[in-house]
Design an enzyme around this catalytic site. Structure first.
Site, PDB file in Angstrom:
ATOM      1  N   ASP A 151       0.875  -1.175   0.000  1.00  0.00           N
ATOM      2  CA  ASP A 151       0.000   0.000   0.000  1.00  0.00           C
ATOM      3  C   ASP A 151       0.909   1.222   0.000  1.00  0.00           C
ATOM      4  OD1 ASP A 151      -2.347   1.618   0.318  1.00  0.00           O
ATOM      5  OD2 ASP A 151      -1.944   1.760   2.460  1.00  0.00           O
ATOM      6  N   SER A 152       0.302   2.368  -0.240  1.00  0.00           N
ATOM      7  CA  SER A 152       1.077   3.601  -0.164  1.00  0.00           C
ATOM      8  C   SER A 152       1.433   3.949   1.275  1.00  0.00           C
ATOM      9  CB  SER A 152       0.274   4.744  -0.781  1.00  0.00           C
ATOM     10  OG  SER A 152      -0.956   4.898  -0.115  1.00  0.00           O
TER      11      SER A 152
ATOM     12  N   TYR B  32      -0.949   7.968  -2.407  1.00  0.00           N
ATOM     13  CA  TYR B  32      -0.994   7.903  -3.868  1.00  0.00           C
ATOM     14  C   TYR B  32      -2.160   8.710  -4.451  1.00  0.00           C
ATOM     15  CZ  TYR B  32       2.345   3.930  -4.010  1.00  0.00           C
ATOM     16  OH  TYR B  32       3.445   3.123  -3.927  1.00  0.00           O
ATOM     17  N   GLY B  33      -3.166   8.967  -3.615  1.00  0.00           N
ATOM     18  CA  GLY B  33      -4.381   9.625  -4.101  1.00  0.00           C
ATOM     19  C   GLY B  33      -4.126  10.814  -5.021  1.00  0.00           C
TER      20      GLY B  33
ATOM     21  N   CYS C  28      -4.398  -1.461  -1.887  1.00  0.00           N
ATOM     22  CA  CYS C  28      -4.459  -0.026  -2.116  1.00  0.00           C
ATOM     23  C   CYS C  28      -5.362   0.193  -3.312  1.00  0.00           C
ATOM     24  CB  CYS C  28      -3.049   0.482  -2.393  1.00  0.00           C
ATOM     25  SG  CYS C  28      -2.962   2.201  -2.933  1.00  0.00           S
ATOM     26  N   ASN C  29      -6.400   0.966  -3.095  1.00  0.00           N
ATOM     27  CA  ASN C  29      -7.351   1.165  -4.187  1.00  0.00           C
ATOM     28  C   ASN C  29      -6.752   1.935  -5.350  1.00  0.00           C
ATOM     29  OD1 ASN C  29     -10.417   0.350  -3.592  1.00  0.00           O
ATOM     30  ND2 ASN C  29      -9.353   0.707  -1.668  1.00  0.00           N
TER      31      ASN C  29
ATOM     32  N   GLU D 216      -6.704   8.001  10.235  1.00  0.00           N
ATOM     33  CA  GLU D 216      -5.337   7.931  10.774  1.00  0.00           C
ATOM     34  C   GLU D 216      -5.242   8.669  12.108  1.00  0.00           C
ATOM     35  OE1 GLU D 216      -2.249   8.875   7.986  1.00  0.00           O
ATOM     36  OE2 GLU D 216      -2.756   7.153   6.720  1.00  0.00           O
TER      37      GLU D 216
ATOM     38  N   CYS E  40     -11.702   2.322  -0.007  1.00  0.00           N
ATOM     39  CA  CYS E  40     -10.425   2.818   0.506  1.00  0.00           C
ATOM     40  C   CYS E  40     -10.105   1.965   1.723  1.00  0.00           C
ATOM     41  CB  CYS E  40     -10.530   4.295   0.895  1.00  0.00           C
ATOM     42  SG  CYS E  40      -9.074   4.927   1.767  1.00  0.00           S
ATOM     43  N   THR E  41      -8.860   1.504   1.801  1.00  0.00           N
ATOM     44  CA  THR E  41      -8.532   0.563   2.867  1.00  0.00           C
ATOM     45  C   THR E  41      -8.534   1.202   4.254  1.00  0.00           C
ATOM     46  OG1 THR E  41      -6.205   0.942   2.335  1.00  0.00           O
ATOM     47  CG2 THR E  41      -7.240  -1.008   1.386  1.00  0.00           C
ATOM     48  N   HIS E  42      -8.579   2.515   4.320  1.00  0.00           N
ATOM     49  CA  HIS E  42      -8.699   3.169   5.623  1.00  0.00           C
ATOM     50  C   HIS E  42     -10.113   3.086   6.200  1.00  0.00           C
ATOM     51  CE1 HIS E  42      -4.896   5.163   4.535  1.00  0.00           C
ATOM     52  NE2 HIS E  42      -4.801   5.573   5.777  1.00  0.00           N
TER      53      HIS E  42
END
Lengths: 287, 287
Positions: A13-14, A45-46, A76-77, A155, A187-189
């Site tokens: 992922d980023s 990366y967004g 990571c999307n 985060e 989104c993985t968050h």
């Protein structure tokens, strides 16, 4: 019984978001070792161009191949959109992304045929979810909504306060008005924000986590191909994972704690400090 | 903005299974402190009589009230069946169980009106899920299936091997033949088995986790009642939780590692050992 494949699974992922995917993999596949790379030096990366992200992904997959992974998961999307769904890279190892499993699950789950997807500006703007849904389930209408600020809330561990709820309401209101019955967390968050997302969208809206769906897809593929790791009888408990970052390890470490689970001193260690209770204790816990 | 309520949330189970609920709560409500009690000296509750489990639950809720919790979560299906859904106890603190949130979610999600529920022999035998579904959504047909052995597989970290798949196939086959389109994981251990359960049931069957649904219900209730904790600006990161057991703390500690998350030495600590990568490292991670 086949030999299985003891090589690790690569996950990247980023930054820390992909740890929700890593954790889901650890839950479902406790005997698998993971090699996780967070490209924190170049993430998020967004805001990057898809061409750039595609190049970064190719580099990372190359590095994971050098680590002898049997399989790589783009957790990571944005990377999935850029390097799997838009202009697929030529990967030296089998490569799975987070978009297809979530889209397939949402297409199966929707009752009304109207599905929403939320993600970063980059992911939603890429159109990768729309293309994937059109390929998998052309009858399903997909409504995308970028959610700037959600990553920072996750985060920062801010998920409940009034301001967070206001942000979530303002951001998600267009989707609510469109009447989607299923919502992809693109989104993985976002799994860390399902409380407030569900609160704002209403209980009737089914949330589909790309992290969980991806972990199930990996499980299925490993087992079908006989590539799942066989337990090492000598191992005390579970697999050992490796985490690497391209940026500051301390920042990653702090955030990883929030994403991977609680900070309990020594739980899992035979000399762990599990706070003993004097209540009805039959055998006192060791300190 | 209200003052909020800084008191902890109580969470209890007969053992470690409720930790999947605790973890979901930590994810969604990172500012809440938890007091967890695992009644390992008397667990598992599955084989016990409902009268006994009801009495244990009353004792535990009394103890949690002494710990000044604002809210108690019965993170145990058997305790919920015995002390909330069958013959409700008179609790000194607000008490939420795991059955109602999962049943409500499944009733909303099903497309065919045919829902399955899996759990321990005790939970399924209690009929609590059937009564709750009949009360919430009388039109939905609920098919129950006891899954003896699943708890042991989850605690042993066995989720993929051929024998596990055979056990899961043999156990879940009646449900598959009944054609349920939604399946409630009516045991807090089962989220760790979603890989093999999904593999055997097929991707078309939607899995509803009582752990996640309960965490969302708690989120909703805390926010609606203004009882959510406000962040302590002095706190470094996240809330501190307390875990108590009535039995052997070492056994609990080992299993807790599997349920709460991976065993990473020191992640989350500013001096953490996040394995540094030399690949593209811009600033080396601290050892």
């Amino acid at each position: 019984m086949s030999e299985g494949d003891q090589r690790p699974i690569g996950v990247f992922d980023s930054g820390v978001g992909g740890l929700t995917v890593a954790r889901a993999l650890m839950d479902l596949l406790p005997d698998e070792r993971l090699v996780y790379l967070g490209d924190t030096a170049r993430g998020p990366y967004g805001p990057r161009s898809l061409v750039e992200v595609r190049q970064f992904t190719a580099e990372i997959v190359g590095w994971l191949a050098e680590q002898d992974v049997k399989f790589a998961v783009a957790a990571c999307n944005t990377a999935t959109a850029a390097a799997l769904e838009t202009d697929p890279i030529d990967s030296p190892v089998p490569l799975v992304g987070v978009i297809r499993p979530a889209v397939a699950a949402a297409a199966r789950a929707t009752r009304t045929g109207r599905v929403g997807v939320i993600g970063t500006v980059g992911t939603i703007g890429s159109g990768a979810y729309d293309r994937t849904m059109a390929a998998i389930a052309p009858d399903v209408e997909l409504v995308g909504q970028a959610c700037p600020g959600f990553v920072e809330l996750a985060e920062g561990g801010r998920t409940t306060d009034a301001e967070v709820r206001d942000i979530a309401r303002a951001t998600l209101d267009p989707l609510r008005r469109q009447g989607v019955d299923t919502l992809i967390l693109g989104c993985t968050h976002y799994p860390l924000l399902t409380g407030v997302i569900s609160y704002v969208m209403g209980e009737d809206v089914l949330l589909v986590s790309s992290a969980e769906e991806t972990a199930r897809a990996v499980f299925r593929r490993l087992v079908d191909d006989g590539l799942d790791a066989r337990r090492d009888p000598a191992a005390a408990s579970g697999a050992l994972h490796r985490f690497a970052v391209t940026g500051d390890g301390r920042v990653f470490g702090r955030l990883a704690n929030r994403f991977l689970g609680p900070r309990l001193s020594g739980v899992g260690d035979p000399t762990a400090q599990v706070e003993p209770s004097v209540w009805l204790t039959q055998e006192e816990a060791t300190a």
